[in-house]
Scaffold this motif. Structure first.
Motif, PDB file in Angstrom:
ATOM      1  N   THR A 122      28.394  16.540 -33.753  1.00 43.24           N
ATOM      2  CA  THR A 122      29.193  15.316 -33.649  1.00 43.24           C
ATOM      3  C   THR A 122      30.671  15.625 -33.419  1.00 43.24           C
ATOM      4  O   THR A 122      31.328  15.019 -32.557  1.00 43.24           O
ATOM      5  CB  THR A 122      29.039  14.463 -34.923  1.00 43.24           C
ATOM      6  N   GLY A 123      31.189  16.587 -34.178  1.00 41.04           N
ATOM      7  CA  GLY A 123      32.588  16.958 -34.011  1.00 41.04           C
ATOM      8  C   GLY A 123      32.878  17.483 -32.618  1.00 41.04           C
ATOM      9  O   GLY A 123      33.880  17.104 -31.992  1.00 41.04           O
ATOM     10  N   LEU A 124      32.005  18.352 -32.104  1.00 41.97           N
ATOM     11  CA  LEU A 124      32.197  18.904 -30.764  1.00 41.97           C
ATOM     12  C   LEU A 124      32.067  17.827 -29.693  1.00 41.97           C
ATOM     13  O   LEU A 124      32.786  17.861 -28.680  1.00 41.97           O
ATOM     14  CB  LEU A 124      31.180  20.019 -30.515  1.00 41.97           C
ATOM     15  N   ALA A 125      31.168  16.867 -29.892  1.00 49.44           N
ATOM     16  CA  ALA A 125      31.006  15.776 -28.930  1.00 49.44           C
ATOM     17  C   ALA A 125      32.280  14.934 -28.839  1.00 49.44           C
ATOM     18  O   ALA A 125      32.698  14.518 -27.744  1.00 49.44           O
ATOM     19  CB  ALA A 125      29.815  14.903 -29.317  1.00 49.44           C
ATOM     20  N   LEU A 126      32.912  14.681 -29.991  1.00 48.72           N
ATOM     21  CA  LEU A 126      34.161  13.915 -29.993  1.00 48.72           C
ATOM     22  C   LEU A 126      35.281  14.689 -29.294  1.00 48.72           C
ATOM     23  O   LEU A 126      36.052  14.114 -28.517  1.00 48.72           O
ATOM     24  CB  LEU A 126      34.557  13.580 -31.427  1.00 48.72           C
ATOM     25  N   VAL A 127      35.359  15.994 -29.562  1.00 44.84           N
ATOM     26  CA  VAL A 127      36.370  16.818 -28.884  1.00 44.84           C
ATOM     27  C   VAL A 127      36.142  16.798 -27.377  1.00 44.84           C
ATOM     28  O   VAL A 127      37.094  16.676 -26.585  1.00 44.84           O
ATOM     29  CB  VAL A 127      36.331  18.273 -29.407  1.00 44.84           C
ATOM     30  N   TRP A 128      34.887  16.920 -26.979  1.00 45.41           N
ATOM     31  CA  TRP A 128      34.551  16.894 -25.553  1.00 45.41           C
ATOM     32  C   TRP A 128      34.996  15.590 -24.908  1.00 45.41           C
ATOM     33  O   TRP A 128      35.581  15.582 -23.811  1.00 45.41           O
ATOM     34  CB  TRP A 128      33.039  17.077 -25.383  1.00 45.41           C
ATOM     35  N   ALA A 129      34.760  14.465 -25.572  1.00 45.87           N
ATOM     36  CA  ALA A 129      35.131  13.157 -25.020  1.00 45.87           C
ATOM     37  C   ALA A 129      36.647  13.034 -24.881  1.00 45.87           C
ATOM     38  O   ALA A 129      37.157  12.551 -23.847  1.00 45.87           O
ATOM     39  CB  ALA A 129      34.590  12.042 -25.919  1.00 45.87           C
ATOM     40  N   PHE A 130      37.384  13.469 -25.893  1.00 48.48           N
ATOM     41  CA  PHE A 130      38.848  13.384 -25.813  1.00 48.48           C
ATOM     42  C   PHE A 130      39.406  14.345 -24.770  1.00 48.48           C
ATOM     43  O   PHE A 130      40.394  14.017 -24.082  1.00 48.48           O
ATOM     44  CB  PHE A 130      39.468  13.655 -27.182  1.00 48.48           C
ATOM     45  N   GLN A 157      43.518  17.785 -30.380  1.00 47.99           N
ATOM     46  CA  GLN A 157      43.874  18.790 -31.387  1.00 47.99           C
ATOM     47  C   GLN A 157      43.361  18.400 -32.774  1.00 47.99           C
ATOM     48  O   GLN A 157      42.838  19.235 -33.511  1.00 47.99           O
ATOM     49  CB  GLN A 157      45.395  18.970 -31.420  1.00 47.99           C
ATOM     50  N   GLY A 158      43.498  17.138 -33.134  1.00 48.05           N
ATOM     51  CA  GLY A 158      43.078  16.701 -34.462  1.00 48.05           C
ATOM     52  C   GLY A 158      41.585  16.796 -34.687  1.00 48.05           C
ATOM     53  O   GLY A 158      41.135  17.200 -35.771  1.00 48.05           O
ATOM     54  N   PHE A 159      40.792  16.477 -33.668  1.00 50.62           N
ATOM     55  CA  PHE A 159      39.344  16.508 -33.818  1.00 50.62           C
ATOM     56  C   PHE A 159      38.756  17.884 -33.500  1.00 50.62           C
ATOM     57  O   PHE A 159      37.546  18.082 -33.642  1.00 50.62           O
ATOM     58  CB  PHE A 159      38.690  15.431 -32.940  1.00 50.62           C
ATOM     59  N   LEU A 166      37.843  22.281 -20.984  1.00 53.64           N
ATOM     60  CA  LEU A 166      36.752  21.306 -21.013  1.00 53.64           C
ATOM     61  C   LEU A 166      35.402  21.997 -20.849  1.00 53.64           C
ATOM     62  O   LEU A 166      34.426  21.652 -21.542  1.00 53.64           O
ATOM     63  CB  LEU A 166      36.958  20.269 -19.910  1.00 53.64           C
ATOM     64  N   CYS A 167      35.317  22.988 -19.976  1.00 58.45           N
ATOM     65  CA  CYS A 167      34.058  23.733 -19.778  1.00 58.45           C
ATOM     66  C   CYS A 167      33.676  24.500 -21.048  1.00 58.45           C
ATOM     67  O   CYS A 167      32.491  24.561 -21.407  1.00 58.45           O
ATOM     68  CB  CYS A 167      34.205  24.690 -18.603  1.00 58.45           C
ATOM     69  N   VAL A 205      25.452  24.878 -27.116  1.00 56.17           N
ATOM     70  CA  VAL A 205      24.949  25.931 -28.013  1.00 56.17           C
ATOM     71  C   VAL A 205      24.690  25.365 -29.414  1.00 56.17           C
ATOM     72  O   VAL A 205      23.692  25.714 -30.056  1.00 56.17           O
ATOM     73  CB  VAL A 205      25.953  27.108 -28.083  1.00 56.17           C
ATOM     74  N   ALA A 206      25.562  24.482 -29.891  1.00 52.93           N
ATOM     75  CA  ALA A 206      25.374  23.883 -31.217  1.00 52.93           C
ATOM     76  C   ALA A 206      24.091  23.062 -31.265  1.00 52.93           C
ATOM     77  O   ALA A 206      23.344  23.102 -32.259  1.00 52.93           O
ATOM     78  CB  ALA A 206      26.578  23.012 -31.579  1.00 52.93           C
ATOM     79  N   ILE A 207      23.822  22.318 -30.211  1.00 53.49           N
ATOM     80  CA  ILE A 207      22.584  21.524 -30.157  1.00 53.49           C
ATOM     81  C   ILE A 207      21.364  22.434 -30.184  1.00 53.49           C
ATOM     82  O   ILE A 207      20.409  22.205 -30.934  1.00 53.49           O
ATOM     83  CB  ILE A 207      22.580  20.638 -28.895  1.00 53.49           C
ATOM     84  N   LEU A 208      21.389  23.504 -29.369  1.00 55.59           N
ATOM     85  CA  LEU A 208      20.255  24.436 -29.320  1.00 55.59           C
ATOM     86  C   LEU A 208      20.080  25.173 -30.649  1.00 55.59           C
ATOM     87  O   LEU A 208      18.944  25.421 -31.084  1.00 55.59           O
ATOM     88  CB  LEU A 208      20.468  25.437 -28.182  1.00 55.59           C
ATOM     89  N   GLN A 209      21.180  25.519 -31.321  1.00 58.37           N
ATOM     90  CA  GLN A 209      21.090  26.203 -32.612  1.00 58.37           C
ATOM     91  C   GLN A 209      20.435  25.308 -33.663  1.00 58.37           C
ATOM     92  O   GLN A 209      19.601  25.764 -34.460  1.00 58.37           O
ATOM     93  CB  GLN A 209      22.491  26.633 -33.072  1.00 58.37           C
ATOM     94  N   HIS A 210      20.803  24.039 -33.664  1.00 55.75           N
ATOM     95  CA  HIS A 210      20.183  23.099 -34.605  1.00 55.75           C
ATOM     96  C   HIS A 210      18.679  22.979 -34.342  1.00 55.75           C
ATOM     97  O   HIS A 210      17.874  22.981 -35.279  1.00 55.75           O
ATOM     98  CB  HIS A 210      20.859  21.736 -34.470  1.00 55.75           C
ATOM     99  N   ILE A 211      18.318  22.912 -33.079  1.00 56.41           N
ATOM    100  CA  ILE A 211      16.896  22.795 -32.722  1.00 56.41           C
ATOM    101  C   ILE A 211      16.122  24.031 -33.153  1.00 56.41           C
ATOM    102  O   ILE A 211      15.025  23.937 -33.719  1.00 56.41           O
ATOM    103  CB  ILE A 211      16.744  22.554 -31.203  1.00 56.41           C
ATOM    104  N   GLN A 212      16.692  25.233 -32.919  1.00 53.36           N
ATOM    105  CA  GLN A 212      15.956  26.455 -33.264  1.00 53.36           C
ATOM    106  C   GLN A 212      15.796  26.611 -34.773  1.00 53.36           C
ATOM    107  O   GLN A 212      14.779  27.118 -35.238  1.00 53.36           O
ATOM    108  CB  GLN A 212      16.611  27.692 -32.633  1.00 53.36           C
ATOM    109  N   TYR A 213      16.788  26.155 -35.571  1.00 52.96           N
ATOM    110  CA  TYR A 213      16.634  26.205 -37.028  1.00 52.96           C
ATOM    111  C   TYR A 213      15.503  25.288 -37.484  1.00 52.96           C
ATOM    112  O   TYR A 213      14.729  25.631 -38.381  1.00 52.96           O
ATOM    113  CB  TYR A 213      17.943  25.800 -37.718  1.00 52.96           C
ATOM    114  N   ARG A 214      15.398  24.125 -36.879  1.00 51.53           N
ATOM    115  CA  ARG A 214      14.310  23.208 -37.224  1.00 51.53           C
ATOM    116  C   ARG A 214      12.957  23.827 -36.881  1.00 51.53           C
ATOM    117  O   ARG A 214      12.009  23.762 -37.676  1.00 51.53           O
ATOM    118  CB  ARG A 214      14.480  21.876 -36.488  1.00 51.53           C
ATOM    119  N   LEU A 215      12.860  24.411 -35.707  1.00 49.64           N
ATOM    120  CA  LEU A 215      11.600  25.041 -35.294  1.00 49.64           C
ATOM    121  C   LEU A 215      11.272  26.235 -36.182  1.00 49.64           C
ATOM    122  O   LEU A 215      10.100  26.455 -36.534  1.00 49.64           O
ATOM    123  CB  LEU A 215      11.689  25.471 -33.824  1.00 49.64           C
ATOM    124  N   SER A 216      12.288  27.005 -36.565  1.00 45.10           N
ATOM    125  CA  SER A 216      12.061  28.160 -37.436  1.00 45.10           C
ATOM    126  C   SER A 216      11.548  27.715 -38.801  1.00 45.10           C
ATOM    127  O   SER A 216      10.650  28.348 -39.381  1.00 45.10           O
ATOM    128  CB  SER A 216      13.361  28.958 -37.602  1.00 45.10           C
TER     129      SER A 216
END
Length: 511
Positions: A369-377, A401-403, A463-464, A472-483
């Motif tokens: 969520t935090g990274l998504a907000l930074v990406w949008a700004f 900068q704040g987010f 931005l890239c 990477v954060a999304i994929l890491q969360h998914i792999q922890y769930r699968l593990s």
């Protein structure tokens, strides 16, 4: 009833008095710091007693480490304020030479992070980080007198050498005092020290830079470095006088005071042992095997990559933030004052994210969520970089900068909670801070002289990088769930396993 990860160690008893709502009983035969009348017997304590002991940690250990991080960031970041006061011209360097010096600062930290962490284990975190704060405070004062490209490079290298290891050392101390369920909030509070430095550095510069006019023996940026260097030295003295080493050694090094009562000292040790049996030791000696096994753990590396992507763009804006704002057609002092707003936003977001993460015990989705907000700004800021509305560009910059701040400590907590031993956690934290400094090294080269003043190329790269970190954060969360699902299936097929495998069978990754 207070419960822990090892329910077999908890035995219920009636409250000792009507005022005690509940209490914990814990068998402590192997706790080395417990006295003879308790060792080998059942040790009990109430929730109220534990809260009282933890409250003293919150009001002693955490603030000391917090202010150590505060002056750490002031020393590293005050050069961004110096840039607005003619630093490049005074020292006699170009913008690209300035970027090279910033790279050397972070390179020194990267190369010496693991050796510094080894010294931390050898000497003890209390002595080591106190020495570091004293050392970078002295360097901070002396850098006010740098002259020429060589002198600038030397001071940047020395600052990197003296600062390496403070953050993982402080995080290690925090992890020895707080239970797993308490770490996210405390780590976030610790990282607020960074945000507070960002929030107040511009205000300090606003007050100190005019000293160059009032006392012309030194320029304003020199007074800034002298004053903030002395602040670091003062914090180093407080660390030496007051900081306890660990729950097993809770007394300050020099002052003959006892912060916790004898019973509270036992609670400090026993509650950590109950939270995780691997904490049931007074010494965690780091070995080469610990280092190699952590480095070969592939699940550590996504956290490292997230840190690099996040800190690279944070470092770029952090270094040139006041200069960018000045370029929006604000004067020097106003630009420095306005640059502090992003830090205050960071304080609020970091505290909020950390509190929510601890309450829900959710780590990965908070980072995402935090990274998504930074990406949008960032997307909005990059799109509006050609706008003539200076307040719009300023507002988007400080939101970026704040987010950018809150996801980093939650990512650190996420990694820490997925380490299976204090040794692995120690190495992983050192690696994580190396990654953050690698990101800062990258960030120091993103905004270059040939791309100024609009920095179209640099902003697109930022931005890239945020986009990659988010993926990477999304994929890491998914792999922890699968593990965890695989571990659950393995447990179902091993219900007849030996008792020695019981701890391993209970392990689940924090998602």
């Amino acid at each position: 009833m207070v419960t822990g990860a090892h329910d077999q160690d908890i035995s219920p008893n009636p409250p000792a008095s009507p005022g005690e709502k509940s209490f914990t009983a814990y068998n402590t035969p192997s706790l080395p710091s417990l006295t003879g009348d308790v060792a080998g017997s059942e040790f009990t304590w109430s929730e109220a007693e534990e809260r009282a002991a933890v409250r003293k940690i919150d009001f002693l250990v955490l603030p000391l480490l917090f202010f150590g991080f505060y002056v750490f960031q002031l020393e590293r970041g005050n050069i961004s304020n110096a840039l607005t006061d003619g630093f490049l011209k005074s020292v006699g360097i170009t913008q690209d030479q300035f970027n090279t010096g910033q790279s050397l600062l972070y390179l020194g930290i990267i190369l010496l992070e693991i050796p510094s962490n080894y010294m931390l284990q050898l000497v003890g975190p209390r002595l080591w980080i106190s020495f570091q704060v004293l050392a970078f405070g002295l360097v901070g004062v002396l850098q006010a007198f740098q002259k020429g490209y060589g002198g600038y490079l030397a001071t940047r290298i020395m600052l990197g050498v003296t600062e390496c290891g403070y953050i993982p050392g402080a995080l290690f101390i925090i992890s020895t005092f707080y239970k797993r369920s308490e770490l996210a909030t405390r780590n976030s509070i610790f990282f607020i020290g960074n945000g507070l430095a960002t929030a107040t550095s511009g205000l300090l510069a606003y007050g100190i830079l005019p000293l160059g006019t009032r006392f012309p023996s030194h320029k304003g940026w020199q007074w800034l470095m002298i004053v903030e260097g002395c602040m670091s030295i003062f914090i180093a003295v407080l660390l030496l006088l007051l900081l306890p080493a660990s729950p097993h050694c809770p007394k300050p090094l020099f002052l003959p005071i006892r912060v916790w009562t004898p019973n509270q000292e036992k609670i400090l040790v026993a509650r950590m042992a109950k939270d995780d049996e691997k904490n049931n030791r007074s010494s965690h000696r780091l070995t080469l095997k610990d280092i190699t096994s952590t480095l070969s753990n592939w699940r550590v590396w996504p956290h490292v990559l997230i840190a690099i992507c996040l800190i690279s763009q944070t470092g770029a804006l952090g270094t040139y933030g006041p200069t960018l704002i000045k370029g929006f057609n604000f004067d020097t002092l106003t630009a420095n004052a306005l640059s502090s707003v992003s830090g205050w936003i960071g304080l609020v977001t970091t505290a909020s994210f950390g509190f929510f993460s601890d309450r829900t015990r959710i780590r990965g989705p908070v980072v995402v969520t935090g990274l998504a907000l930074v990406w949008a700004f960032w997307l909005a800021f990059q799109q509006k970089s050609l706008s003539t509305d200076r307040w719009l560009k300023y507002g988007l910059q400080i939101m970026v900068q704040g987010f950018s701040i809150p996801s980093h400590p939650i990512n650190a907590t996420w990694l820490s909670l997925n380490c299976r031993s204090p040794q692995e956690r120690s190495v992983a934290m050192a690696l994580f801070i190396m990654a953050a400094n690698s990101g800062a090294l990258v960030g120091s080269q993103l905004l270059r002289g040939d791309d100024s003043p609009l920095y179209k190329r640099g902003f697109k790269v930022c931005l890239c990088l945020v986009s990659l970190g988010l993926l990477v954060a999304i994929l890491q969360h998914i792999q922890y769930r699968l593990s965890n699902k695989r571990l659950e299936k393995r447990k179902e097929g091993q219900e007849e396993s030996l008792e020695s495998d019981e701890t391993a069978s209970k392990w689940r990754y924090t998602i």
